[in-house]
Design a protein around this motif. Structure first.
Motif, mmCIF file in Angstrom:
data_model
loop_
_atom_site.group_PDB
_atom_site.id
_atom_site.type_symbol
_atom_site.label_atom_id
_atom_site.label_comp_id
_atom_site.label_asym_id
_atom_site.label_seq_id
_atom_site.Cartn_x
_atom_site.Cartn_y
_atom_site.Cartn_z
ATOM 1 N N UNK A 124 0.835 -1.203 0.000
ATOM 2 C CA UNK A 124 0.000 0.000 0.000
ATOM 3 C C UNK A 124 0.870 1.254 0.000
ATOM 4 N N UNK A 125 0.304 2.352 -0.510
ATOM 5 C CA UNK A 125 1.001 3.647 -0.498
ATOM 6 C C UNK A 125 0.113 4.679 0.203
ATOM 7 N N UNK A 126 0.013 4.597 1.510
ATOM 8 C CA UNK A 126 -0.875 5.517 2.237
ATOM 9 C C UNK A 126 -0.308 6.934 2.321
ATOM 10 N N UNK A 127 -1.204 7.885 2.454
ATOM 11 C CA UNK A 127 -0.834 9.270 2.769
ATOM 12 C C UNK A 127 -0.673 9.340 4.282
ATOM 13 N N UNK A 128 0.557 9.474 4.758
ATOM 14 C CA UNK A 128 0.842 9.382 6.191
ATOM 15 C C UNK A 128 0.061 10.406 7.006
ATOM 16 N N UNK A 142 1.320 22.185 8.450
ATOM 17 C CA UNK A 142 0.794 20.908 7.965
ATOM 18 C C UNK A 142 1.448 20.597 6.627
ATOM 19 N N UNK A 143 1.605 19.318 6.282
ATOM 20 C CA UNK A 143 2.190 18.978 4.974
ATOM 21 C C UNK A 143 1.215 19.277 3.850
ATOM 22 N N UNK A 144 1.748 19.661 2.701
ATOM 23 C CA UNK A 144 0.897 19.832 1.535
ATOM 24 C C UNK A 144 0.315 18.474 1.147
ATOM 25 N N UNK A 145 -0.936 18.455 0.643
ATOM 26 C CA UNK A 145 -1.558 17.183 0.268
ATOM 27 C C UNK A 145 -0.688 16.401 -0.708
ATOM 28 N N UNK A 146 -0.567 15.120 -0.443
ATOM 29 C CA UNK A 146 0.172 14.243 -1.329
ATOM 30 C C UNK A 146 1.671 14.226 -1.138
ATOM 31 N N UNK A 147 2.170 14.922 -0.112
ATOM 32 C CA UNK A 147 3.628 14.998 0.057
ATOM 33 C C UNK A 147 4.162 14.058 1.128
ATOM 34 N N UNK A 148 3.307 13.325 1.814
ATOM 35 C CA UNK A 148 3.799 12.361 2.812
ATOM 36 C C UNK A 148 3.359 10.944 2.450
ATOM 37 N N UNK A 149 3.410 10.626 1.169
ATOM 38 C CA UNK A 149 3.058 9.286 0.707
ATOM 39 C C UNK A 149 4.294 8.390 0.746
#
Length: 456
Positions: A149-153, A438-445
């Motif tokens: 899986x590649x979750x968004x942390x 907060x992290x930008x969406x999609x940047x902690x995958x």
């Protein structure tokens, strides 16, 4: 809006006032608005420019002057030595419709009383008592993930932190609060961002879109929290976590120490100020460790050997240096005070940008690098300690520090015991500085690989 004067001070002698050195001022991009455009476009970049000019620099937003302070000695003076000369900033007071008169916004005796009531529930021992709750919460979340899986942390950690915070603050049966709380948290972030873009802390009663969203979210949150308070007062179930502890607090005569409104302000403040910041820290810690499989292996080995991990402790410390969730400490002077060689006048606003403060290359070589090993080197330890304040310091140090650190350790350890984390893209720090970082969406995958028995 009343603008604080930036002219002379009557509290110091004219002889000294005329002799004092001037505070360096950052060149303005607009004569009319000062640094407003720079702040709205790239706040962190603006503060970095200030730090490059000096440890105490002035900038201007419209006609209001701000002191940007990044010198560790001066920051220590503001937060500890001269703490009584400062109070929370004006801008934060505009958050009262959401936070009420809780620990974040209150001052003076009201704050001291609240601190005395809340502190016993936030000690390291109290934080450790929530370890079982944290372990069961993260275990359920991890059970839903599969190998590859590649979750968004950040999204995963938000769910974990929400559940832990709801249970710890409101106790069992708190599922009904989750939508209201999440909506309020999102609304307050949006409201602060809207204010920041315009650099005008407009009143909540104006019919702007951000105000209307914030007001609606606050009403929904209040209805849910007050309903829970009334139910607990009526039934006396004593299973509402911190909420129950506040309801049961009594003075020497047996009278309730807190009204329903005061209780609401405290639990909402603790929740909104705590759950998102902890989720962000957990997400960034796991994100950075995905680029360091060597550290992941060391952490697993140490945990297996003793149940504790010095490598994990250092990794979390480095995460909080690189990504201080509360990225800025704001104060207002309540009297004239000498800050180093410079005069700060009553009413002046001061900002300590922790994002920049934690990146001083003189203290932290290669400051953008994720390097937990730096905390194992004794040389320069004192200077690093002075330049590291993820939970602030002094009288207003973060009350929930122990709870946040406990959750960080428990959750990150649980993830690494079950999965190997793999980076999917080149490392890049991308954040959104709102009320918190907060992290930008999609940047902690990341990609997760299930560990076999002999791997763990």
């Amino acid at each position: 809006m009343r603008v604080p004067s930036i002219s002379g001070s009557a509290s110091l002698s004219s002889e000294f006032t005329s002799a004092r050195p001037s505070i360096p001022t950052l060149p303005v991009s607009s004569w009319l608005s000062g640094h407003v455009r720079d702040l709205s476009r790239d706040k962190l970049g603006l503060f970095q420019r200030c730090a490059e000019v000096g440890g105490h620099v002035r900038l201007r937003l419209y006609s209001v002057g701000f002191h940007i302070v990044t010198d560790p000695e001066l920051v220590t003076q503001i937060l500890t030595v001269e703490a009584d000369a400062f109070r929370k900033s004006r801008a934060l007071q505009f958050s009262r419709p959401t936070f009420g008169n809780g620990l974040v916004t209150s001052e003076g005796e009201a704050w001291r009383q609240q601190r005395r009531l809340v502190s016993p529930t936030m000690t390291p021992k109290a934080a450790a008592s929530y370890r079982g709750l944290m372990e069961s919460t993260i275990a359920k979340r991890l059970d839903a993930l599969q190998d590859g899986d590649t979750p968004e942390l950040y999204e995963e950690m938000i769910e974990v932190s929400l559940e832990v915070a709801c249970q710890a603050l409101f106790g069992v049966g708190s599922a009904m609060l989750r939508p209201s709380i999440r909506r309020a948290a999102t609304a307050v972030q949006r409201w602060h961002r809207a204010v920041e873009i315009r650099c005008l802390p407009y009143p909540h009663y104006l019919p702007t879109l951000a105000n209307l969203r914030s007001r609606s979210a606050n009403w929904a949150l209040d209805r849910a929290v007050f309903a829970l308070i009334r139910e607990e007062r009526k039934q006396g179930r004593n299973d509402r976590g911190l909420l129950s502890a506040m309801l049961q607090a009594r003075d020497a005569r047996g009278r309730a120490l807190m009204t329903d409104r005061q209780i609401r302000d405290q639990v909402v403040t603790l929740f909104l100020a705590g759950h998102d910041t902890t989720a962000t820290s957990m997400a960034f810690a796991l994100y950075e460790l995905s680029y360091r499989p060597d550290l992941q292996s060391m952490i697993r080995s140490e945990l297996a050997a003793s149940g504790a991990s010095e490598t994990l402790d250092r990794s979390l410390k480095e995460t909080l240096r690189l990504y201080p969730a509360v990225h800025m400490i704001a104060r207002m002077a309540v009297r004239d005070v000498m800050l180093g060689r410079h005069l700060v006048r009553k009413g002046d606003e001061l900002l300590v940008p922790l994002w920049v403060f934690h990146r001083d290359p003189k203290v932290f070589p290669d400051p953008e690098a994720f390097c937990p090993e730096r905390w194992g080197v004794s040389g320069g330890l004192n200077s690093r300690a002075r330049a590291y304040l993820p939970f602030s310091t002094g009288p207003r140090v973060c009350t929930g520090q122990s709870l946040a650190q406990e959750e960080l350790k428990v959750v990150v350890a649980a993830v690494l015991r079950k999965f190997q984390l793999e980076a999917v893209e080149p490392r890049k720090i991308e954040v959104q500085p709102q009320l918190t970082i907060v992290p930008k969406p999609g940047t902690t995958i990341v990609r997760i690989r299930a560990l076999r028995g002999d791997d763990s």
